[in-house]
Design a protein around this motif. Structure first.
Motif, mmCIF file in Angstrom:
data_model
loop_
_atom_site.group_PDB
_atom_site.id
_atom_site.type_symbol
_atom_site.label_atom_id
_atom_site.label_comp_id
_atom_site.label_asym_id
_atom_site.label_seq_id
_atom_site.Cartn_x
_atom_site.Cartn_y
_atom_site.Cartn_z
ATOM 1 N N LEU A 73 0.815 -1.214 0.000
ATOM 2 C CA LEU A 73 0.000 0.000 0.000
ATOM 3 C C LEU A 73 0.848 1.263 0.000
ATOM 4 O O LEU A 73 0.522 2.241 -0.691
ATOM 5 N N ASP A 74 1.958 1.251 0.729
ATOM 6 C CA ASP A 74 2.769 2.466 0.813
ATOM 7 C C ASP A 74 3.373 2.831 -0.539
ATOM 8 O O ASP A 74 3.590 4.018 -0.835
ATOM 9 N N ILE A 75 3.606 1.823 -1.400
ATOM 10 C CA ILE A 75 4.113 2.091 -2.743
ATOM 11 C C ILE A 75 3.009 2.689 -3.609
ATOM 12 O O ILE A 75 3.217 3.685 -4.309
ATOM 13 N N SER A 76 1.831 2.078 -3.561
ATOM 14 C CA SER A 76 0.705 2.574 -4.369
ATOM 15 C C SER A 76 0.292 3.981 -3.973
ATOM 16 O O SER A 76 -0.122 4.776 -4.821
ATOM 17 N N GLN A 77 0.404 4.304 -2.703
ATOM 18 C CA GLN A 77 0.028 5.648 -2.255
ATOM 19 C C GLN A 77 0.938 6.729 -2.841
ATOM 20 O O GLN A 77 0.532 7.866 -3.018
ATOM 21 N N VAL A 78 2.159 6.344 -3.166
ATOM 22 C CA VAL A 78 3.095 7.293 -3.782
ATOM 23 C C VAL A 78 2.972 7.290 -5.299
ATOM 24 O O VAL A 78 2.880 8.351 -5.928
ATOM 25 N N LEU A 79 2.950 6.093 -5.901
ATOM 26 C CA LEU A 79 3.048 5.979 -7.354
ATOM 27 C C LEU A 79 1.708 5.878 -8.066
ATOM 28 O O LEU A 79 1.618 6.182 -9.263
ATOM 29 N N GLY A 80 0.683 5.446 -7.375
ATOM 30 C CA GLY A 80 -0.616 5.269 -8.012
ATOM 31 C C GLY A 80 -1.081 3.833 -7.903
ATOM 32 O O GLY A 80 -0.297 2.924 -7.611
ATOM 33 N N PHE A 81 -2.363 3.637 -8.154
ATOM 34 C CA PHE A 81 -2.978 2.335 -7.922
ATOM 35 C C PHE A 81 -3.249 1.538 -9.197
ATOM 36 O O PHE A 81 -3.802 0.444 -9.138
ATOM 37 N N ASP A 82 -2.881 2.081 -10.353
ATOM 38 C CA ASP A 82 -3.041 1.321 -11.592
ATOM 39 C C ASP A 82 -1.895 1.642 -12.545
ATOM 40 O O ASP A 82 -1.054 2.505 -12.266
ATOM 41 N N HIS A 83 -1.865 0.926 -13.660
ATOM 42 C CA HIS A 83 -0.761 1.042 -14.613
ATOM 43 C C HIS A 83 -0.584 2.483 -15.105
ATOM 44 O O HIS A 83 0.518 3.040 -15.045
ATOM 45 N N GLY A 84 -1.676 3.066 -15.581
ATOM 46 C CA GLY A 84 -1.595 4.422 -16.105
ATOM 47 C C GLY A 84 -1.197 5.434 -15.041
ATOM 48 O O GLY A 84 -0.427 6.365 -15.307
ATOM 49 N N GLY A 85 -1.710 5.249 -13.839
ATOM 50 C CA GLY A 85 -1.377 6.166 -12.756
ATOM 51 C C GLY A 85 0.097 6.129 -12.403
ATOM 52 O O GLY A 85 0.730 7.171 -12.184
ATOM 53 N N ARG A 86 0.663 4.923 -12.346
ATOM 54 C CA ARG A 86 2.087 4.802 -12.016
ATOM 55 C C ARG A 86 2.968 5.411 -13.107
ATOM 56 O O ARG A 86 3.936 6.129 -12.812
ATOM 57 N N GLN A 127 12.614 6.177 -4.313
ATOM 58 C CA GLN A 127 12.592 5.134 -3.291
ATOM 59 C C GLN A 127 11.392 4.206 -3.464
ATOM 60 O O GLN A 127 11.506 2.982 -3.295
ATOM 61 N N ALA A 128 10.243 4.790 -3.836
ATOM 62 C CA ALA A 128 9.053 3.959 -4.041
ATOM 63 C C ALA A 128 9.246 3.027 -5.230
ATOM 64 O O ALA A 128 8.843 1.851 -5.189
ATOM 65 N N MET A 129 9.879 3.517 -6.299
ATOM 66 C CA MET A 129 10.114 2.661 -7.460
ATOM 67 C C MET A 129 11.115 1.556 -7.120
ATOM 68 O O MET A 129 10.982 0.415 -7.582
ATOM 69 N N ALA A 130 12.115 1.852 -6.315
ATOM 70 C CA ALA A 130 13.084 0.846 -5.900
ATOM 71 C C ALA A 130 12.394 -0.248 -5.073
ATOM 72 O O ALA A 130 12.685 -1.438 -5.229
ATOM 73 N N ARG A 131 11.477 0.169 -4.199
ATOM 74 C CA ARG A 131 10.730 -0.824 -3.411
ATOM 75 C C ARG A 131 9.822 -1.662 -4.308
ATOM 76 O O ARG A 131 9.665 -2.868 -4.102
ATOM 77 N N LEU A 132 9.228 -1.019 -5.316
ATOM 78 C CA LEU A 132 8.370 -1.746 -6.251
ATOM 79 C C LEU A 132 9.185 -2.762 -7.045
ATOM 80 O O LEU A 132 8.743 -3.885 -7.281
ATOM 81 N N ARG A 133 10.384 -2.385 -7.455
ATOM 82 C CA ARG A 133 11.258 -3.303 -8.185
ATOM 83 C C ARG A 133 11.637 -4.501 -7.306
ATOM 84 O O ARG A 133 11.636 -5.646 -7.763
ATOM 85 N N SER A 134 11.939 -4.250 -6.041
ATOM 86 C CA SER A 134 12.252 -5.348 -5.114
ATOM 87 C C SER A 134 11.063 -6.281 -4.962
ATOM 88 O O SER A 134 11.211 -7.511 -4.934
ATOM 89 N N PHE A 135 9.862 -5.700 -4.864
ATOM 90 C CA PHE A 135 8.648 -6.504 -4.775
ATOM 91 C C PHE A 135 8.493 -7.391 -6.011
ATOM 92 O O PHE A 135 8.151 -8.573 -5.907
ATOM 93 N N MET A 136 8.773 -6.825 -7.194
ATOM 94 C CA MET A 136 8.621 -7.582 -8.434
ATOM 95 C C MET A 136 9.623 -8.734 -8.511
ATOM 96 O O MET A 136 9.291 -9.819 -9.003
ATOM 97 N N PHE A 137 10.838 -8.521 -8.038
ATOM 98 C CA PHE A 137 11.811 -9.613 -8.044
ATOM 99 C C PHE A 137 11.339 -10.749 -7.148
ATOM 100 O O PHE A 137 11.456 -11.930 -7.491
ATOM 101 N N GLU A 138 10.797 -10.387 -6.007
ATOM 102 C CA GLU A 138 10.360 -11.408 -5.058
ATOM 103 C C GLU A 138 9.102 -12.120 -5.532
ATOM 104 O O GLU A 138 8.996 -13.352 -5.448
ATOM 105 N N ALA A 139 8.137 -11.346 -6.073
ATOM 106 C CA ALA A 139 6.826 -11.910 -6.386
ATOM 107 C C ALA A 139 6.721 -12.462 -7.805
ATOM 108 O O ALA A 139 5.924 -13.371 -8.051
ATOM 109 N N VAL A 140 7.501 -11.929 -8.740
ATOM 110 C CA VAL A 140 7.326 -12.289 -10.150
ATOM 111 C C VAL A 140 8.596 -12.852 -10.770
ATOM 112 O O VAL A 140 8.622 -13.978 -11.273
ATOM 113 N N TYR A 141 9.685 -12.076 -10.751
ATOM 114 C CA TYR A 141 10.884 -12.466 -11.504
ATOM 115 C C TYR A 141 11.513 -13.746 -10.978
ATOM 116 O O TYR A 141 12.216 -14.443 -11.718
ATOM 117 N N ARG A 142 11.282 -14.079 -9.715
ATOM 118 C CA ARG A 142 11.785 -15.338 -9.161
ATOM 119 C C ARG A 142 10.654 -16.313 -8.850
ATOM 120 O O ARG A 142 10.862 -17.321 -8.181
#
Length: 336
Positions: A208-221, A247-262
Motif C-alpha cells: 500500500l505504501d508504494i501505491s500511495q506514492v506511485l498510483g494504484f493502476d498502470h496508467g497512474g504509475r 525510493q518507491a520505485m526501488a521498493r516496487l522493483r524489489s517486490f517484483m523480483f520477489e513476487a514475479v521475476y523469481r
C-alpha cells in the motif's frame, strides 16, 4: 541557396531546445562518413535505419518476461521497446531535449537481447569467454551484424545511448540517460500488468505504501513516474527522480523480483529454455559449418564461439525451438 529541410530542422533545434539538449548539428558523427540527408537530421535518419532493420523486426518474437504465453496481450521485446520509446519521448519533450535522439536510442536499446529474455542472457554469459551482456550485444548488432556485416553506421550519441542503457557506464547525453530510466519505468510497470493478467499477482498484493506514492493502476504509475522525472530534472544537467518516487520505485522493483521475476510459476519453463540454448551452443561449436553464411566471416575473423553466440543471440524464441528440434529431435519418416 535555400536551406534544406534538414537544415531548417537543425536551426529550429538550436532555437527551441534546452541548452542541455544534444543538437543534431553538433553530433560527433558516424564511424564511416555518409552524405547528409537533405530531409532528415542524422538522428531522424538513425531512427529509420533501426526501424527498418531485421533485428528490430525480430523483437516481436522475443520473450519479455513470460516464455511462450498463451494470449495476445502479453508484452514482447518489441512492445517493451515501443513503450520505452513513448515514455522517453514524453520526458524528453517535457525537458526540451532532442526527441529524435531519444527515440533512436530507445528503439535500438534491446536489439541484442537473446531469445527467452534474461534467461537466455544468463546462459550465454556463462558460456561465452568474457561473458555476454545484452547492451554490449545491442551495440554489436548495430555496429557489426546488421546489413550483412556492414552494420547500421549510427551516430556516436545513439551508439553510446544504446550501450549505456544499462551497466556501469552512463551516457554523456541527457537523452541517453532518459532512455536508461525510461527502460526501468516501462518494464517494472508493464511486467506488473502481465503478471496480473497471468494470475501471478493481484492488485492488492502491491504494498500500500508504494501505491500511495506511485498510483494504484498502470496508467497512474506511469504518469506519476514520468511527471516526477520531468519535475526533478527541470533545469538540471542530469536526469533524476525525486527521493520519494525514486525510493518507491526501488521498493516496487524489489517486490517484483520477489513476487514475479523469481516466481516458480512465472519462470517454470526457464530451466528448459536455458538447457536448450546451452545445447544449441554446444552443437554449433562442434558443427560450425552449419552456421549461416553471414556468420562464417565472423567465425574466421573472431572465432567460432563469437560466431555461435551472435547467431544464437539473434534468434527469436520460435526459431531457437525450431533449430533445436532440427539438431536433437528425430524427423518423422515414412516408407512408401
Amino acid at each position: 541557396m535555400p536551406m534544406t529541410l534538414r537544415e531548417m530542422t537543425e536551426e529550429r533545434e538550436k532555437q527551441t531546445l534546452s541548452p542541455y539538449a544534444a543538437l543534431a548539428a553538433n553530433s560527433k558523427g558516424r564511424q564511416r562518413p555518409m552524405e547528409p540527408c537533405q530531409i532528415r537530421t542524422c538522428y531522424q535518419r538513425d531512427i529509420d535505419r533501426i526501424l527498418h532493420s531485421k533485428s528490430f523486426r525480430r523483437l516481436m518474437h522475443k520473450t519479455q518476461v513470460f516464455l511462450q504465453p498463451e494470449g495476445d496481450h502479453y508484452r514482447t521485446r518489441m512492445t517493451h521497446t515501443l513503450e520505452v520509446a513513448r515514455i522517453a519521448r514524453t520526458i524528453a519533450r517535457g525537458l526540451g531535449l532532442n526527441e529524435d535522439l531519444t527515440e533512436a536510442i530507445a528503439l535500438g536499446h534491446d536489439l541484442g537481447h537473446t531469445p527467452f529474455g534474461h534467461a537466455g542472457e544468463r546462459v550465454l554469459n556463462e558460456i561465452l569467454p568474457g561473458g555476454f551482456r545484452h547492451n554490449e550485444q545491442s551495440l554489436r548488432v548495430v555496429d557489426r551484424l546488421e546489413k550483412g556485416g556492414e552494420g547500421l553506421n549510427l551516430c556516436y550519441e545513439v551508439r553510446r545511448g544504446i550501450l549505456c542503457h544499462t551497466g556501469p557506464d552512463r551516457a554523456e547525453t541527457l537523452e541517453g540517460q532518459v532512455v536508461r530510466l525510461s527502460d526501468k519505468i516501462a518494464y517494472i510497470n508493464h511486467d506488473i500488468d502481465d503478471a496480473m493478467r497471468g494470475g501471478i499477482i493481484y492488485p492488492l498484493d502491491i504494498p500500500l505504501d508504494i501505491s500511495q506514492v506511485l498510483g494504484f493502476d498502470h496508467g497512474g504509475r506511469i504518469n506519476t513516474l514520468t511527471g516526477d522525472v520531468i519535475r526533478a530534472s527541470q533545469g538540471k544537467n542530469e536526469i533524476r527522480q525525486s527521493p520519494e518516487c525514486g525510493q518507491a520505485m526501488a521498493r516496487l522493483r524489489s517486490f517484483m523480483f520477489e513476487a514475479v521475476y523469481r516466481n516458480p510459476i512465472a519462470k517454470g519453463e526457464e530451466t528448459k529454455a536455458q538447457a536448450m540454448i546451452a545445447q544449441l551452443f554446444a552443437h554449433y561449436q562442434k558443427n560450425p559449418d552449419e552456421l549461416p553464411p553471414d556468420y562464417q566471416d565472423i567465425r574466421v575473423r573472431e572465432g567460432t564461439d563469437r560466431a555461435v553466440c551472435d547467431y544464437i543471440a539473434g534468434m527469436t524464441d520460435n526459431y531457437a525451438v525450431e533449430k533445436y528440434s532440427e539438431a536433437f529431435i528425430p524427423i518423422a519418416w515414412s516408407v512408401k
